[in-house]
Design an enzyme around this catalytic site. Structure first.
Site, PDB file in Angstrom:
ATOM      1  N   HIS A 112       0.853  -1.189   0.000  1.00 26.57           N
ATOM      2  CA  HIS A 112       0.000   0.000   0.000  1.00 26.57           C
ATOM      3  C   HIS A 112       0.898   1.253   0.000  1.00 26.57           C
ATOM      4  CE1 HIS A 112      -2.696   3.008   1.881  1.00 26.57           C
ATOM      5  NE2 HIS A 112      -3.678   2.281   1.406  1.00 26.57           N
ATOM      6  N   ASP A 189       3.061  -4.203   8.226  1.00 30.02           N
ATOM      7  CA  ASP A 189       1.831  -3.440   8.034  1.00 30.02           C
ATOM      8  C   ASP A 189       0.678  -4.437   8.183  1.00 30.02           C
ATOM      9  OD1 ASP A 189      -0.472  -2.422   6.880  1.00 30.02           O
ATOM     10  OD2 ASP A 189       0.459  -1.873   4.974  1.00 30.02           O
ATOM     11  N   GLN A 192      -4.474  -4.981   6.777  1.00 27.51           N
ATOM     12  CA  GLN A 192      -5.455  -5.893   6.171  1.00 27.51           C
ATOM     13  C   GLN A 192      -5.576  -7.212   6.917  1.00 27.51           C
ATOM     14  OE1 GLN A 192      -7.664  -5.416   3.877  1.00 27.51           O
ATOM     15  NE2 GLN A 192      -6.985  -3.406   3.215  1.00 27.51           N
ATOM     16  N   LYS A 215     -10.407  -0.916  10.215  1.00 26.95           N
ATOM     17  CA  LYS A 215     -10.477  -2.104   9.359  1.00 26.95           C
ATOM     18  C   LYS A 215     -10.745  -3.364  10.183  1.00 26.95           C
ATOM     19  CE  LYS A 215      -7.207  -0.238   5.982  1.00 26.95           C
ATOM     20  NZ  LYS A 215      -7.950   0.110   4.772  1.00 26.95           N
ATOM     21  N   CYS A 353      -4.892   2.304  -3.970  1.00 21.91           N
ATOM     22  CA  CYS A 353      -3.725   2.908  -3.310  1.00 21.91           C
ATOM     23  C   CYS A 353      -2.466   2.074  -3.429  1.00 21.91           C
ATOM     24  CB  CYS A 353      -3.979   3.215  -1.835  1.00 21.91           C
ATOM     25  SG  CYS A 353      -5.186   4.489  -1.595  1.00 21.91           S
TER      26      CYS A 353
HETATM   27  C1  LIG Z   1      -2.290  -2.868   3.327  1.00 21.12           C
HETATM   28  C2  LIG Z   1      -2.685  -1.520   3.843  1.00 21.12           C
HETATM   29  N1  LIG Z   1      -1.778  -0.783   4.490  1.00 21.12           N
HETATM   30  C3  LIG Z   1      -2.070   0.440   4.975  1.00 21.12           C
HETATM   31  C4  LIG Z   1      -3.315   0.994   4.832  1.00 21.12           C
HETATM   32  C5  LIG Z   1      -3.556   2.372   5.349  1.00 21.12           C
HETATM   33  O1  LIG Z   1      -4.435   2.386   6.432  1.00 21.12           O
HETATM   34  P1  LIG Z   1      -4.986   3.759   6.996  1.00 21.12           P
HETATM   35  O2  LIG Z   1      -5.534   4.518   5.840  1.00 21.12           O
HETATM   36  O3  LIG Z   1      -6.028   3.341   7.968  1.00 21.12           O
HETATM   37  O4  LIG Z   1      -3.853   4.465   7.647  1.00 21.12           O
HETATM   38  C6  LIG Z   1      -4.296   0.267   4.167  1.00 21.12           C
HETATM   39  C7  LIG Z   1      -5.637   0.852   3.966  1.00 21.12           C
HETATM   40  O5  LIG Z   1      -6.215   0.804   2.906  1.00 21.12           O
HETATM   41  C8  LIG Z   1      -3.975  -1.015   3.660  1.00 21.12           C
HETATM   42  O6  LIG Z   1      -4.877  -1.734   2.998  1.00 21.12           O
END
Ligand SMILES: Cc1ncc(COP(=O)(O)O)c(C=O)c1O
Lengths: 398, 144
Positions: A112, A189, A192, A215, A353
């Site tokens: 992401h 991270d 997900q 999430k 993203c």
């Molecule tokens: C794999 C992954 N990492 C990071 C994020 C970012 O999360 P946040 O927007 O809650 O900071 C997301 C959100 O779409 C994600 O899917």
């Protein structure tokens, strides 16, 4: 499962965008309402009854989180606004001094934006080198491929536990072990994966981990940064102010608090923390193993049924999570999402993203349906029925 | 305009867009424009002679609304001066934003998007090609 707990499901929608954010069950919503109606007060002030209630509930959530990710100490848990802030705090509060010019950080093209851009920015500022681990034919990370790109300069591996487009689960325990052997820091991270799979930060030798409550059934604007104590203790705060200092004098003499307060400057998102605590309790009750098993069942069912749809291409039939990305030949993903919206089916279109995963799956825009435990096979049937009406798309969306 | 006719015009321009495909010839100003919701990604290139658009071409990935709007825009603008184009853009934006009265005759086929504002997420798609032309005009004025 548990559909009656989700007020949003009474709105006649089929919600398949759980990868973006999940719906919130009543106990979570009520925890937020209770804070705003029964004991609104700031935390860490403790001078009157309701402020003490807030304090103890706020700190109880820290313990909930610690147990949830199997951390060894409560002061390894820092509240942030979400995954993005957690990763940025690691990169700009710790890695900016830990890493030297030419040191290498390994990521992948399916990360992401929030696990790519901070590293690319640090590369610009400090001359670190960001390298991409090659993925296999199913777009997965393998230990072999990681070993191939590790050099004596490799200092960090930073990966999503589960990716948000392909939905593959990374073998984080093995990667953690490899990192230990090679003296590499391991950043995970967990955005997900957190509400979908159990995690053990100690067993997986994770140095830093970030996730977002929204999430995993919790409120938006709240999340967690976990850091191994010895590392987290060396992380310089990004923010300075109230709540994080022990004292300061006009002479400039000052002292900051110990972890975790040192990294929580200013009034925190108290309602968010309390809502997140309730979300964790709720998830524990259902059990993450049960959730994962059910999602995989939904995914398998969806793959089988979607194959009946003419002109469909599924890009990640093999990944073992509740994420399915697809396109209908000659229909742009955003048009397809608008079409499905007409049937009250919420899916996400675009690149999610993850703007460079296109180099992996050879397509820049897809529709993504991401399931959670409250989704049903009947809802998947409705998706299939709608997609079978694809001939009507332009009558409907134009 | 009748809804069915509008849809047919949009669909025809989506499926058989005017001047899709870029050229390597000299004398073009080229820009890239993306939808901020990160889906559409379109290159537009235009050639001006004595302040008149003599050719406009495009390529890229975009949805039905954005692709068709690019095609209809190209048909509308070829042969127009920069000043005429600016007036068209102004009226088009008024229509899309449902702001005030606008000149329907000036817009011609572009009027097929007069109800696009009912789907707020598609407004950006309908205005995307004009973002490109605005950039091209700014560049053309700069190099003068
Ligand atoms: C794999 C992954 N990492 C990071 C994020 C970012 O999360 P946040 O927007 O809650 O900071 C997301 C959100 O779409 C994600 O899917």
């Amino acid at each position: 499962m548990n559909r009656e707990d989700f007020s949003m499901l009474e709105n006649n929608i089929i919600y398949f965008d759980n990868g973006a954010t999940t719906l919130k069950p009543k106990p979570v919503v009520n925890a937020v309402i209770d804070y705003y109606t029964k004991y609104t007060a700031n935390a860490h002030r403790g001078d009157y009854n309701i402020s003490q209630i807030v304090d103890s509930k706020y700190e109880e959530v820290r313990d909930e989180v610690k147990d949830f990710i199997k951390a060894s100490r409560r002061d390894e848990i820092v509240f942030t606004k979400g995954t993005t802030e957690s990763i940025n705090t690691v990169v700009f509060g710790f890695m900016n001094t830990y890493l030297q010019e030419k040191d290498e950080v390994l990521i992948t093209k399916s990360e992401h934006a929030s696990n790519i851009l901070p590293w690319l920015e640090l590369a610009k500022r400090k001359g670190i080198v960001v390298k991409f681990i090659p993925l296999n034919e199913n777009h997965e990370v393998t230990i072999d491929n990681i070993e191939k790109v590790i050099t004596s300069k490799t200092k960090v591996i930073s990966l999503a536990h589960v990716t948000n487009v392909v939905g593959d689960i990374r073998p984080i325990e093995e990667i953690g072990k490899l990192c230990k052997d090679k003296n590499i820091l391991f950043v995970v991270d967990a955005a997900q994966s957190i509400g979908h799979l159990p995690i053990d930060v100690v067993k997986c030798n994770i140095s830093f981990l970030g996730f977002s409550a929204h999430k995993m059934l919790g409120p938006t604007g709240i999340g967690v940064l976990y850091g191994k104590y010895e590392l987290l203790n060396k992380l310089s705060p990004i923010e300075y102010g109230g709540g994080m200092n022990s004292y300061f004098e006009s002479s400039g003499e000052l002292e900051y608090k110990d972890l975790p307060e040192r990294l929580e400057a200013g009034t925190q998102n108290i309602a968010g923390v309390l809502g997140m605590g309730e979300a964790i309790k709720y998830l524990k009750k259902i059990g993450l193993d049960n959730i994962h098993k059910y999602e995989v069942e939904l995914k398998k069912y969806a793959v089988t049924r979607l194959k009946e749809v003419p002109n469909i291409k599924i890009y990640n039939a093999n990944s073992n999570s509740g994420i399915i990305v697809f396109n209908i030949n000659k229909i742009f993903s955003q048009d397809l999402a608008a079409f499905l919206n007409h049937f009250n089916i919420c899916v996400r279109a675009g690149n999610h993203c993850a703007k460079i995963v296109k180099e992996e799956i050879n397509v820049s825009n897809t529709c993504r349906a991401s399931f959670y435990f409250y989704n049903t096979k009947e809802e998947i049937d409705a998706l299939v029925d709608a997609l079978k009406k694809q001939d009507k798309i332009f009558d409907i969306i134009l | 305009m009748d809804e069915k006719l509008k849809r047919d015009i949009i669909l025809d321009n989506y499926q058989n867009p005017m001047n899709r495909g870029l050229t390597d010839s000299n004398g073009y100003i080229k820009v890239n424009t993306r939808n901020s919701s990160c889906v559409d990604n379109v290159d537009v290139m235009a050639k001006l002679k004595d302040g008149v658009f003599i050719d406009i071409r495009f390529d890229g990935e975009a949805c039905a609304i954005s692709t068709s709007a690019t095609s209809i825009m190209i048909k509308t603008l070829i042969g127009k001066t920069i000043a005429e184009t600016e007036k068209i853009i102004d009226n088009y934006e008024k229509m899309i934003n449902e702001e005030e009265e606008y000149d329907k005759d000036l817009l011609g086929e572009l009027c097929v998007y007069d109800t696009v504002s009912k789907q707020p997420s598609r407004k950006k798609c309908a205005t995307l090609p004009f973002e490109s032309i605005k950039k091209i005009i700014a560049l053309a004025k700069d190099t003068k």
